[in-house]
Design a protein around this motif. Structure first.
Motif, PDB file in Angstrom:
ATOM      1  N   UNK A 242      32.034  24.892 -12.442  1.00 37.46           N
ATOM      2  CA  UNK A 242      33.279  25.354 -13.072  1.00 37.46           C
ATOM      3  C   UNK A 242      34.488  24.781 -12.348  1.00 37.46           C
ATOM      4  N   UNK A 243      34.447  24.789 -11.016  1.00 34.14           N
ATOM      5  CA  UNK A 243      35.563  24.271 -10.225  1.00 34.14           C
ATOM      6  C   UNK A 243      35.826  22.799 -10.528  1.00 34.14           C
ATOM      7  N   UNK A 244      34.780  21.976 -10.528  1.00 38.67           N
ATOM      8  CA  UNK A 244      34.963  20.547 -10.754  1.00 38.67           C
ATOM      9  C   UNK A 244      35.509  20.291 -12.157  1.00 38.67           C
ATOM     10  N   UNK A 245      35.051  21.064 -13.133  1.00 39.94           N
ATOM     11  CA  UNK A 245      35.572  20.905 -14.493  1.00 39.94           C
ATOM     12  C   UNK A 245      37.059  21.260 -14.556  1.00 39.94           C
ATOM     13  N   UNK A 246      37.474  22.283 -13.819  1.00 37.91           N
ATOM     14  CA  UNK A 246      38.900  22.640 -13.777  1.00 37.91           C
ATOM     15  C   UNK A 246      39.711  21.544 -13.088  1.00 37.91           C
ATOM     16  N   UNK A 247      39.117  20.932 -12.074  1.00 37.73           N
ATOM     17  CA  UNK A 247      39.807  19.843 -11.382  1.00 37.73           C
ATOM     18  C   UNK A 247      39.970  18.629 -12.290  1.00 37.73           C
ATOM     19  N   UNK A 248      38.946  18.338 -13.077  1.00 35.66           N
ATOM     20  CA  UNK A 248      38.973  17.154 -13.927  1.00 35.66           C
ATOM     21  C   UNK A 248      39.886  17.316 -15.136  1.00 35.66           C
ATOM     22  N   UNK A 249      40.185  18.536 -15.526  1.00 36.29           N
ATOM     23  CA  UNK A 249      40.975  18.769 -16.739  1.00 36.29           C
ATOM     24  C   UNK A 249      42.187  19.648 -16.455  1.00 36.29           C
ATOM     25  N   UNK A 250      43.378  19.056 -16.298  1.00 37.97           N
ATOM     26  CA  UNK A 250      44.586  19.870 -16.136  1.00 37.97           C
ATOM     27  C   UNK A 250      44.813  20.832 -17.294  1.00 37.97           C
ATOM     28  N   UNK A 251      44.420  20.438 -18.504  1.00 37.82           N
ATOM     29  CA  UNK A 251      44.613  21.318 -19.664  1.00 37.82           C
ATOM     30  C   UNK A 251      43.797  22.595 -19.517  1.00 37.82           C
ATOM     31  N   UNK A 252      42.546  22.469 -19.080  1.00 40.30           N
ATOM     32  CA  UNK A 252      41.704  23.642 -18.918  1.00 40.30           C
ATOM     33  C   UNK A 252      42.130  24.486 -17.715  1.00 40.30           C
ATOM     34  N   UNK A 253      42.608  23.817 -16.673  1.00 40.73           N
ATOM     35  CA  UNK A 253      43.106  24.580 -15.527  1.00 40.73           C
ATOM     36  C   UNK A 253      44.359  25.374 -15.905  1.00 40.73           C
ATOM     37  N   UNK A 254      45.227  24.773 -16.688  1.00 39.39           N
ATOM     38  CA  UNK A 254      46.418  25.483 -17.166  1.00 39.39           C
ATOM     39  C   UNK A 254      46.022  26.664 -18.034  1.00 39.39           C
ATOM     40  N   UNK A 255      45.009  26.477 -18.891  1.00 43.90           N
ATOM     41  CA  UNK A 255      44.529  27.579 -19.726  1.00 43.90           C
ATOM     42  C   UNK A 255      43.942  28.705 -18.873  1.00 43.90           C
ATOM     43  N   UNK A 256      43.258  28.339 -17.793  1.00 42.24           N
ATOM     44  CA  UNK A 256      42.692  29.350 -16.894  1.00 42.24           C
ATOM     45  C   UNK A 256      43.789  30.127 -16.187  1.00 42.24           C
ATOM     46  N   UNK A 257      44.797  29.418 -15.697  1.00 47.28           N
ATOM     47  CA  UNK A 257      45.933  30.093 -15.050  1.00 47.28           C
ATOM     48  C   UNK A 257      46.621  31.038 -16.026  1.00 47.28           C
ATOM     49  N   UNK A 258      46.812  30.593 -17.260  1.00 47.82           N
ATOM     50  CA  UNK A 258      47.458  31.436 -18.267  1.00 47.82           C
ATOM     51  C   UNK A 258      46.635  32.687 -18.536  1.00 47.82           C
ATOM     52  N   UNK A 259      45.328  32.518 -18.603  1.00 44.42           N
ATOM     53  CA  UNK A 259      44.444  33.642 -18.866  1.00 44.42           C
ATOM     54  C   UNK A 259      44.519  34.675 -17.749  1.00 44.42           C
ATOM     55  N   UNK A 260      44.369  34.236 -16.503  1.00 50.38           N
ATOM     56  CA  UNK A 260      44.415  35.154 -15.371  1.00 50.38           C
ATOM     57  C   UNK A 260      45.799  35.767 -15.200  1.00 50.38           C
ATOM     58  N   UNK A 261      46.833  34.967 -15.430  1.00 54.05           N
ATOM     59  CA  UNK A 261      48.192  35.474 -15.287  1.00 54.05           C
ATOM     60  C   UNK A 261      48.476  36.581 -16.308  1.00 54.05           C
TER      61      UNK A 261
END
Length: 649
Positions: A242-261
């Motif tokens: 999961x971590x590596x996928x978040x690193x490879x995709x800024x779009x998915x990392x932004x979506x994760x931050x939005x979700x947790x926020x």
């Protein structure tokens, strides 16, 4: 490009091959070498009326003589069938210019429509992938090709050059298709030929899978309050993926931050904020030093720049993610002051969207808590500590209270000013109490000079010793005044954990011993639970949930102080000394929390896994910086008791 009909025929053929029963090795072993040679001789003497079957017998016998087993041949046929289907699916993805009426249109993506891709997944995602996995034939290539085609498939169909039909309302089919494939996803990081990982393709196909993965991670961190997330992300295969996928995709990392926020704004839970903070820290660490996380240099060179993860000014990101300093804090506060903020008459809902959502500057700031704790330190820092940090006058104090007030209330300038002024008064009130106490003690002792304050790196061999100026009573009176400030600014101090954490700067910033043990315990308990610890008793004075919250606070505070010290002090010795003093001030409270968790009901109430995590965190805390001599024996005994519980369980 291949047509859908051709791909369907290939998949149907593969399914038929999988349903066929391959020859077994037992049958082959029953044939002797002499019989094989005899068959070969017979097959070479072809008759005119031979129907061609002898040719097949020649091949079978030759393969047998070369020690190729029939199951191996069968599996090889399956493998090359899979590779053929994957190649055909991959060839469907590309760029093509075609005419639509009188216009030329560039189509990027798969030539197979999204609806047709879902039909293919219905066929392959059923028994075909499972049968391939059972036969030991690599299925990841086919799975990757299917996902790539589905993700890049257009949402419209071109019936002819002049007619375009939009495939609307495919969300239900998308979720069904993704659910059929997610069960075949390997636990570890999986990619084909350094292409996009399978998990990341599934997230793009159905974002609900990303939400499910983050939800499961959050649930486990909530059930295991002493879990070290960076350690788990490094060692646990599914979380590492999961971590590596978040690193490879800024779009998915932004979506994760939005979700947790968003979840944090809805619930205010510290565990959600802590997961968000840890994910941000670890992702930036992977980008900075990919080899530390087991990522090859080739893949590391393809990682996007850290600025791609945030839709903000790059200067903000570099400042917040950079080293802690008073100049950096002053610069951040200047940006906050220049940022246009609405007055109290603005619609509260509009203010929340503009200043609290995941795209706001405030959401970025709370992801880097070291600045918040550093500002708290500056508010209550004494002269000797400011000299170590090369701070002059009240510049550091004013910038610190402005930053803290902005974190507590980012969209009301009037409330910020009120809270800033009150924090300055409270800080000076506390300092004046300290001065009075020092003067009275000096007069009592008959001394004619001021008590000498120890330097930052002045630690005796016996360890840190506490003074007697401020205990529970002084801390209690001051905290009551502090809470009145919260009510005056219209927010509940028990709900706002940021407000409860500000007084931690009283003892994380002081380099002297002006707070005794009971005073430190009182401050820590208030920061952890939001309640006053009116009597510091032994184990019976702590509820289980308060003991867990208290120990978690100490661990997180030590981690943050460790990161701060790397930037604040010139030498490693001074930094280790500072960490040791903070640990000394928190040690007794930590031991009381841990002793509550060693009671007979701890395994049943907290759970065995929680206690296992506690042992791991205690051992790491004990070896961080210098040892705390005051509690070394008690700490060793607590760890021994916890480990004995596991062996008996």
């Amino acid at each position: 490009m291949a047509t859908l009909e051709e791909i369907t025929q290939l998949i149907s053929g593969l399914a038929l091959q999988l349903k066929a029963q391959p020859p077994t090795e037992e049958c082959e072993q029953s044939s002797s070498l002499d019989l094989s040679i005899a068959k070969l001789t017979q097959s070479l003497n072809l008759d005119d009326d031979d129907d061609g079957a002898s040719t097949s017998r020649v091949l079978d016998t030759a393969l047998s003589l070369m020690c190729f087993k029939a199951p191996q041949v069968f599996d090889s046929v399956l493998e090359y069938s899979v590779k053929t289907i994957a190649s055909v699916l991959s060839s469907s993805v590309g760029c093509k210019v075609f005419r639509l009426g009188k216009e030329e249109v560039l189509r990027v993506g798969s030539s197979i429509s999204r609806r047709d891709c879902f039909d293919l997944i219905d066929v392959v995602g059923g028994d075909t992938l499972s049968d391939l996995e059972e036969r030991g034939v690599p299925s990841l290539l086919l799975l990757h090709a299917l996902l790539r085609a589905a993700v890049s498939a257009p949402s419209c169909r071109y019936l002819d050059p002049s007619m375009v039909v939009l495939d609307a309302d495919l969300s239900a089919r998308r979720s069904i298709a993704a659910s059929k494939l997610v069960s075949h996803l390997p636990v570890e990081l999986s990619s084909v030929n350094d292409k996009v990982p399978l998990r990341l393709l599934l997230w793009f196909l159905d974002p609900l899978i990303l939400k499910r993965d983050i939800s499961e991670m959050l649930q486990e961190t909530m059930n295991r309050p002493f879990l070290s997330l960076p350690k788990e992300l490094h060692e646990r295969k599914d979380w590492h993926s999961i971590l590596i996928c978040l690193v490879l995709s800024p779009a998915m990392f932004t979506a994760t931050r939005a979700l947790l926020h968003d979840w944090f704004l809805l619930t205010g839970l510290r565990s959600i904020l802590q997961l968000l903070i840890d994910l941000v820290s670890v992702v930036l660490d992977v980008i900075s030093i990919p080899t530390r996380w087991g990522i090859s240099m080739e893949l590391g060179s393809k990682l996007p720049f850290s600025s791609a993860y945030y839709p903000y000014n790059n200067v903000w990101l570099r400042s917040l993610a950079g080293p802690i300093s008073s100049e950096g804090l002053l610069q951040i506060v200047n940006w906050i002051t220049d940022f246009k903020q609405p007055g109290p008459s603005i619609n509260p809902s509009a203010a929340k969207v503009a200043f609290l959502d995941h795209k706001s500057l405030w959401s970025l700031a709370i992801s880097f808590p070291s600045w918040f704790y550093f500002a708290s330190v500056l508010v209550f820092a004494d002269k000797s500590f400011k000299e170590v940090l090369y701070l002059e006058g009240t510049v550091g104090e004013n910038a610190a209270v402005r930053y803290l007030a902005w974190i507590l209330n980012p969209f009301d300038k009037t409330r910020q000013d009120l809270l800033s002024g009150n924090l300055i008064k409270l800080a000076r009130h506390w300092t004046s109490k300290q001065v009075v106490s020092s003067v009275q003690e000096t007069r009592t002792l008959g001394l004619k000079r001021r008590l000498k304050k120890p330097k930052v790196d002045d630690i005796s061999k016996e360890g840190f010793t506490f003074g007697n100026q401020h205990g529970c009573q002084a801390i209690s009176l001051w905290l009551q005044e502090y809470q009145n400030t919260a009510y005056e600014c219209d927010f509940d101090p028990q709900v706002s954990m940021f407000f409860r954490w500000i007084p931690l700067g009283i003892f994380t910033g002081w380099c002297s011993s002006d707070i005794n043990e009971s005073g430190c315990e009182f401050l820590l308990h208030y920061a952890a639970t939001g309640t006053m610890l009116h009597s510091v008793r032994r184990n019976e004075g702590f509820a289980m949930k308060d003991a867990i919250a208290g120990a978690s606070l100490v661990f997180n505070l030590t981690d943050i102080v460790d990161r701060m010290s790397e930037s604040l002090f010139e030498t490693v010795g001074i930094a280790d000394s500072y960490i040791c003093k903070v640990k000394s001030r928190t040690a007794r409270y930590l031991i009381k929390c841990v002793q509550r968790l060693t009671q007979p009901d701890a395994c049943e109430v907290a759970g065995v896994q929680t206690l296992l995590d506690l042992v791991s965190r205690l051992e790491k805390w004990r070896t961080r910086g210098q040892e705390v001599a005051l509690i070394e024996a008690e700490l060793e005994n607590a760890i021994h008791v916890l480990k004995s519980k596991f062996s008996s369980t």
